[in-house]
Design a protein around this motif. Structure first.
Motif, PDB file in Angstrom:
ATOM      1  N   HIS A  59     -11.688  60.282  32.263  1.00  0.00           N
ATOM      2  CA  HIS A  59     -12.220  60.851  31.016  1.00  0.00           C
ATOM      3  C   HIS A  59     -11.478  62.093  30.547  1.00  0.00           C
ATOM      4  O   HIS A  59     -11.563  62.460  29.388  1.00  0.00           O
ATOM      5  CB  HIS A  59     -13.732  61.080  31.088  1.00  0.00           C
ATOM      6  N   LEU A  60     -10.720  62.718  31.450  1.00  0.00           N
ATOM      7  CA  LEU A  60      -9.915  63.873  31.015  1.00  0.00           C
ATOM      8  C   LEU A  60      -8.930  63.443  29.920  1.00  0.00           C
ATOM      9  O   LEU A  60      -8.597  64.206  29.023  1.00  0.00           O
ATOM     10  CB  LEU A  60      -9.145  64.453  32.220  1.00  0.00           C
ATOM     11  N   ASP A  61      -8.477  62.193  29.995  1.00  0.00           N
ATOM     12  CA  ASP A  61      -7.465  61.700  29.046  1.00  0.00           C
ATOM     13  C   ASP A  61      -8.066  60.911  27.880  1.00  0.00           C
ATOM     14  O   ASP A  61      -7.327  60.368  27.057  1.00  0.00           O
ATOM     15  CB  ASP A  61      -6.458  60.793  29.781  1.00  0.00           C
TER      16      ASP A  61
ATOM     17  N   ASP B  49      -2.474  58.664  40.114  1.00  0.00           N
ATOM     18  CA  ASP B  49      -1.200  58.765  40.859  1.00  0.00           C
ATOM     19  C   ASP B  49      -1.012  57.655  41.895  1.00  0.00           C
ATOM     20  O   ASP B  49       0.117  57.367  42.287  1.00  0.00           O
ATOM     21  CB  ASP B  49      -1.081  60.151  41.544  1.00  0.00           C
TER      22      ASP B  49
ATOM     23  N   ASP C  90      -5.034  57.993  53.429  1.00  0.00           N
ATOM     24  CA  ASP C  90      -5.508  59.323  53.048  1.00  0.00           C
ATOM     25  C   ASP C  90      -6.258  60.015  54.186  1.00  0.00           C
ATOM     26  O   ASP C  90      -6.387  61.231  54.193  1.00  0.00           O
ATOM     27  CB  ASP C  90      -6.416  59.230  51.807  1.00  0.00           C
TER      28      ASP C  90
ATOM     29  N   ALA D  85      -5.622  53.151  47.718  1.00  0.00           N
ATOM     30  CA  ALA D  85      -6.903  53.847  47.516  1.00  0.00           C
ATOM     31  C   ALA D  85      -7.897  53.558  48.638  1.00  0.00           C
ATOM     32  O   ALA D  85      -7.997  52.433  49.115  1.00  0.00           O
ATOM     33  CB  ALA D  85      -7.501  53.417  46.175  1.00  0.00           C
ATOM     34  N   ASN D  86      -8.603  54.592  49.028  1.00  0.00           N
ATOM     35  CA  ASN D  86      -9.671  54.443  50.017  1.00  0.00           C
ATOM     36  C   ASN D  86     -10.958  54.052  49.265  1.00  0.00           C
ATOM     37  O   ASN D  86     -11.472  54.836  48.465  1.00  0.00           O
ATOM     38  CB  ASN D  86      -9.860  55.787  50.735  1.00  0.00           C
TER      39      ASN D  86
ATOM     40  N   PRO E 208     -14.655  55.100  39.066  1.00  0.00           N
ATOM     41  CA  PRO E 208     -14.234  56.351  38.434  1.00  0.00           C
ATOM     42  C   PRO E 208     -13.537  56.111  37.101  1.00  0.00           C
ATOM     43  O   PRO E 208     -12.932  55.051  36.902  1.00  0.00           O
ATOM     44  CB  PRO E 208     -13.262  56.953  39.461  1.00  0.00           C
ATOM     45  N   VAL E 209     -13.634  57.070  36.208  1.00  0.00           N
ATOM     46  CA  VAL E 209     -13.033  56.938  34.873  1.00  0.00           C
ATOM     47  C   VAL E 209     -12.098  58.121  34.604  1.00  0.00           C
ATOM     48  O   VAL E 209     -12.316  59.216  35.111  1.00  0.00           O
ATOM     49  CB  VAL E 209     -14.126  56.872  33.774  1.00  0.00           C
TER      50      VAL E 209
ATOM     51  N   ILE F 281      -7.728  53.810  39.875  1.00  0.00           N
ATOM     52  CA  ILE F 281      -8.024  53.014  41.081  1.00  0.00           C
ATOM     53  C   ILE F 281      -9.382  52.325  40.980  1.00  0.00           C
ATOM     54  O   ILE F 281      -9.758  51.584  41.888  1.00  0.00           O
ATOM     55  CB  ILE F 281      -7.998  53.873  42.374  1.00  0.00           C
TER      56      ILE F 281
ATOM     57  N   ALA G 138     -18.555  56.700  42.836  1.00  0.00           N
ATOM     58  CA  ALA G 138     -17.740  57.435  43.810  1.00  0.00           C
ATOM     59  C   ALA G 138     -17.703  58.914  43.434  1.00  0.00           C
ATOM     60  O   ALA G 138     -17.831  59.258  42.273  1.00  0.00           O
ATOM     61  CB  ALA G 138     -16.328  56.860  43.825  1.00  0.00           C
ATOM     62  N   GLN G 139     -17.539  59.785  44.444  1.00  0.00           N
ATOM     63  CA  GLN G 139     -17.496  61.227  44.135  1.00  0.00           C
ATOM     64  C   GLN G 139     -16.163  61.649  43.534  1.00  0.00           C
ATOM     65  O   GLN G 139     -16.088  62.604  42.776  1.00  0.00           O
ATOM     66  CB  GLN G 139     -17.720  62.024  45.417  1.00  0.00           C
ATOM     67  N   HIS G 140     -15.098  60.927  43.894  1.00  0.00           N
ATOM     68  CA  HIS G 140     -13.769  61.342  43.446  1.00  0.00           C
ATOM     69  C   HIS G 140     -13.460  60.782  42.049  1.00  0.00           C
ATOM     70  O   HIS G 140     -14.242  60.011  41.486  1.00  0.00           O
ATOM     71  CB  HIS G 140     -12.718  60.857  44.446  1.00  0.00           C
ATOM     72  N   GLY G 141     -12.280  61.125  41.544  1.00  0.00           N
ATOM     73  CA  GLY G 141     -11.865  60.661  40.230  1.00  0.00           C
ATOM     74  C   GLY G 141     -11.063  59.373  40.288  1.00  0.00           C
ATOM     75  O   GLY G 141     -11.072  58.670  41.311  1.00  0.00           O
ATOM     76  N   SER G 142     -10.338  59.071  39.199  1.00  0.00           N
ATOM     77  CA  SER G 142      -9.676  57.776  39.063  1.00  0.00           C
ATOM     78  C   SER G 142      -8.291  57.722  39.709  1.00  0.00           C
ATOM     79  O   SER G 142      -7.629  56.689  39.663  1.00  0.00           O
ATOM     80  CB  SER G 142      -9.562  57.431  37.577  1.00  0.00           C
ATOM     81  N   ALA G 143      -7.853  58.833  40.308  1.00  0.00           N
ATOM     82  CA  ALA G 143      -6.590  58.907  41.071  1.00  0.00           C
ATOM     83  C   ALA G 143      -5.456  58.093  40.430  1.00  0.00           C
ATOM     84  O   ALA G 143      -4.901  57.191  41.070  1.00  0.00           O
ATOM     85  CB  ALA G 143      -6.836  58.448  42.513  1.00  0.00           C
TER      86      ALA G 143
HETATM   87  P1  NAD Z   1      -8.968  62.593  41.610  1.00  0.00           P
HETATM   88  O1  NAD Z   1     -10.185  62.688  42.456  1.00  0.00           O
HETATM   89  O2  NAD Z   1      -8.805  61.362  40.815  1.00  0.00           O
HETATM   90  O3  NAD Z   1      -7.656  62.762  42.552  1.00  0.00           O
HETATM   91  C1  NAD Z   1      -7.408  63.915  43.327  1.00  0.00           C
HETATM   92  C2  NAD Z   1      -6.452  63.542  44.479  1.00  0.00           C
HETATM   93  O4  NAD Z   1      -7.187  62.779  45.453  1.00  0.00           O
HETATM   94  C3  NAD Z   1      -5.299  62.659  44.042  1.00  0.00           C
HETATM   95  O5  NAD Z   1      -4.153  63.010  44.794  1.00  0.00           O
HETATM   96  C4  NAD Z   1      -5.730  61.253  44.398  1.00  0.00           C
HETATM   97  O6  NAD Z   1      -4.661  60.379  44.697  1.00  0.00           O
HETATM   98  C5  NAD Z   1      -6.602  61.506  45.627  1.00  0.00           C
HETATM   99  N1  NAD Z   1      -7.700  60.518  45.718  1.00  0.00           N
HETATM  100  C6  NAD Z   1      -8.820  60.479  44.959  1.00  0.00           C
HETATM  101  N2  NAD Z   1      -9.580  59.443  45.299  1.00  0.00           N
HETATM  102  C7  NAD Z   1      -8.941  58.810  46.304  1.00  0.00           C
HETATM  103  C8  NAD Z   1      -9.224  57.650  47.066  1.00  0.00           C
HETATM  104  N3  NAD Z   1     -10.352  56.932  46.882  1.00  0.00           N
HETATM  105  N4  NAD Z   1      -8.349  57.263  48.026  1.00  0.00           N
HETATM  106  C9  NAD Z   1      -7.227  57.963  48.234  1.00  0.00           C
HETATM  107  N5  NAD Z   1      -6.902  59.082  47.542  1.00  0.00           N
HETATM  108  C10 NAD Z   1      -7.733  59.498  46.576  1.00  0.00           C
HETATM  109  O7  NAD Z   1      -8.957  63.886  40.671  1.00  0.00           O
HETATM  110  P2  NAD Z   1      -8.055  64.230  39.408  1.00  0.00           P
HETATM  111  O8  NAD Z   1      -6.649  63.809  39.669  1.00  0.00           O
HETATM  112  O9  NAD Z   1      -8.355  65.646  39.126  1.00  0.00           O
HETATM  113  O10 NAD Z   1      -8.661  63.386  38.214  1.00  0.00           O
HETATM  114  C11 NAD Z   1      -8.124  62.145  37.732  1.00  0.00           C
HETATM  115  C12 NAD Z   1      -9.021  61.624  36.616  1.00  0.00           C
HETATM  116  O11 NAD Z   1     -10.307  61.319  37.158  1.00  0.00           O
HETATM  117  C13 NAD Z   1      -9.268  62.608  35.471  1.00  0.00           C
HETATM  118  O12 NAD Z   1      -9.227  61.902  34.244  1.00  0.00           O
HETATM  119  C14 NAD Z   1     -10.668  63.133  35.729  1.00  0.00           C
HETATM  120  O13 NAD Z   1     -11.311  63.537  34.549  1.00  0.00           O
HETATM  121  C15 NAD Z   1     -11.314  61.905  36.332  1.00  0.00           C
HETATM  122  N6  NAD Z   1     -12.515  62.150  37.162  1.00  0.00           N
HETATM  123  C16 NAD Z   1     -13.466  61.179  37.106  1.00  0.00           C
HETATM  124  C17 NAD Z   1     -14.594  61.280  37.908  1.00  0.00           C
HETATM  125  C18 NAD Z   1     -15.604  60.169  37.830  1.00  0.00           C
HETATM  126  O14 NAD Z   1     -15.376  59.179  37.170  1.00  0.00           O
HETATM  127  N7  NAD Z   1     -16.711  60.263  38.519  1.00  0.00           N
HETATM  128  C19 NAD Z   1     -14.754  62.360  38.772  1.00  0.00           C
HETATM  129  C20 NAD Z   1     -13.740  63.325  38.824  1.00  0.00           C
HETATM  130  C21 NAD Z   1     -12.618  63.218  38.018  1.00  0.00           C
END
Ligand code: NAD
Length: 356
Positions: free
Chosen positions: A74-76, A277, A333, A284-285, A71-72, A11, A270-275
């Motif tokens: 990087h796990l893959d 799915d 979300d 995406a939010n 977000p990246v 995302i 961003a704190q979250h990952g690349s989502a």
């Molecule tokens: P994730 O945070 O990407 O997703 C977890 C869940 O939260 C998923 O269901 C996703 O759809 C949802 N989600 C996350 N961000 C959202 C958003 N902005 N809006 C709506 N829904 C959101 O975690 P993951 O699935 O464990 O990791 C996916 C990839 O991201 C992996 O390759 C991991 O290594 C990587 N990662 C990157 C960072 C970063 O770049 N800072 C941080 C964490 C994980």
């Protein structure tokens, strides 16, 4: 001012596009003259340049006045030898972005536990258990035999002192309380060193109270009484985990801003990952990356003594607070109906001049 923009994987490109659209509007209102140097990293760059973080982009990062990093995945990523570099880890170590600053604030009324949350986690992010960055050469984890894996945890007095100084500086401008989170009951030497340095820094800030909590108790206390905490200082892994917990309790991980900051550079992330799915589905939010970019503007405003940058950051926060008050103006979300693009449009239309 031209900022380096690295959209990332999953995302990343769509939330980066949303972030730049909001920043463009803020730049026009406040006369910030922001420009973008947008470069591909991650899987796109691996395909075109054989590396997820090619050398010319590393050089651009060294020279940029500020960076926005999506977000990246990087796990893959493949191994380093096959071109897989975690841009986040690289930036932290090479640009000395040791302070990962992660606010968690209930922006939809109260937090998930019914209590308001308004705290900031200060996480040292260049050492600890993170094997991709805690060694000068090689990795901080290895396998002497195929059934034994060993991870090395690195803790230095210097980095403990620096992250504590950042936390106490912020605490002076907030509620004047710092909570140091550790596991010194088990990790006597490494977390003992962390506590020693934090206590030494605390002595230089007599107006700020120091509180200490063991990390497992802290995980429970964050749920039970998040309103008792203001500035939380801790190491790499504890900070990584607790900051996700705190943001989720505040409303959602998708609402949490974050910067990686050093003495001379700052990167919004961003704190979250690349989502993966939900990538490419307009679901995406983008709030987390937009709030991170607002934190970068605040940092740039202070560094270059340009209050307009801080005013723009305040206006972006206000527009987000307003949008999140009602489910009809939120993304899916967090219980809303809007897609990424419609939510971004709404933020742009809501953005008004605010003077702090
Ligand atoms: P994730 O945070 O990407 O997703 C977890 C869940 O939260 C998923 O269901 C996703 O759809 C949802 N989600 C996350 N961000 C959202 C958003 N902005 N809006 C709506 N829904 C959101 O975690 P993951 O699935 O464990 O990791 C996916 C990839 O991201 C992996 O390759 C991991 O290594 C990587 N990662 C990157 C960072 C970063 O770049 N800072 C941080 C964490 C994980």
């Amino acid at each position: 001012m031209k900022l380096l923009v690295l959209p990332g994987d999953g995302i990343g490109p769509e939330i980066t596009e949303a972030t730049l659209a909001v920043l463009d509007r803020a730049s026009a209102i406040y006369g910030l003259n922001l420009e973008w140097d947008i470069r591909d990293i991650g899987f796109k760059a691996l395909k075109s340049d054989g590396s997820t973080f090619p050398e010319p982009i590393q050089q651009a990062a060294r020279e940029a006045p500020g960076i926005i990093l999506g977000p990246v995945s990087h796990l893959d990523y493949p191994s380093k030898e096959e071109g897989g570099i975690n841009p986040s880890g690289w930036l932290r170590v090479q640009l000395d972005l040791f302070a990962n600053i992660r606010p968690a604030k209930s922006r939809m009324g109260v937090g998930l536990t019914g209590k308001p949350v308004d705290l900031v986690i200060f996480r040292e992010c260049t050492e600890g258990f993170y094997g991709d960055r805690n060694m000068f050469m090689g990795r901080g984890e290895f396998m002497p035999t195929e059934d034994v894996a060993i991870a090395v945890r690195k803790v230095t007095a210097k980095q403990c002192r620096r992250i504590a100084e950042v936390a106490f500086d912020w605490a002076q401008r907030r509620r004047r309380k710092v909570t140091a989170v550790h596991k010194a009951n088990v990790l006597h030497m490494s977390d003992g060193l962390f506590l020693k340095e934090v206590r030494a820094v605390a002595k230089r800030y007599p107006e700020v109270a120091l509180d200490e909590k063991i990390v497992d108790a802290m995980a429970a206390l964050l749920v039970r009484m998040p309103d008792q905490f203001d500035c939380i200082v801790t190491g790499n892994m504890f900070g990584d985990i607790l900051s996700d917990e705190a943001s989720e309790i505040s409303g959602s991980l998708g609402l949490a801003g974050s910067t990686m900051t050093g003495d001379n550079a700052c990167c919004a992330q961003a704190q979250h990952g690349s989502a993966p799915d939900i990538a490419g589905q307009d679901k995406a939010n983008p709030t987390s990356l937009i709030l991170s970019a607002a934190m970068l503007l605040e940092w740039l405003g202070t560094r270059h003594a340009q209050p307009a940058f801080s005013d723009a950051a305040g206006a972006i926060e206000s527009a987000i607070d307003k949008a999140l008050q009602s489910p009809g103006t939120r993304t899916g979300d967090v219980g809303g109906t809007l897609g990424t693009r419609a939510y971004t449009r709404l933020l742009i239309d809501t953005l008004q001049p605010v003077t702090r």
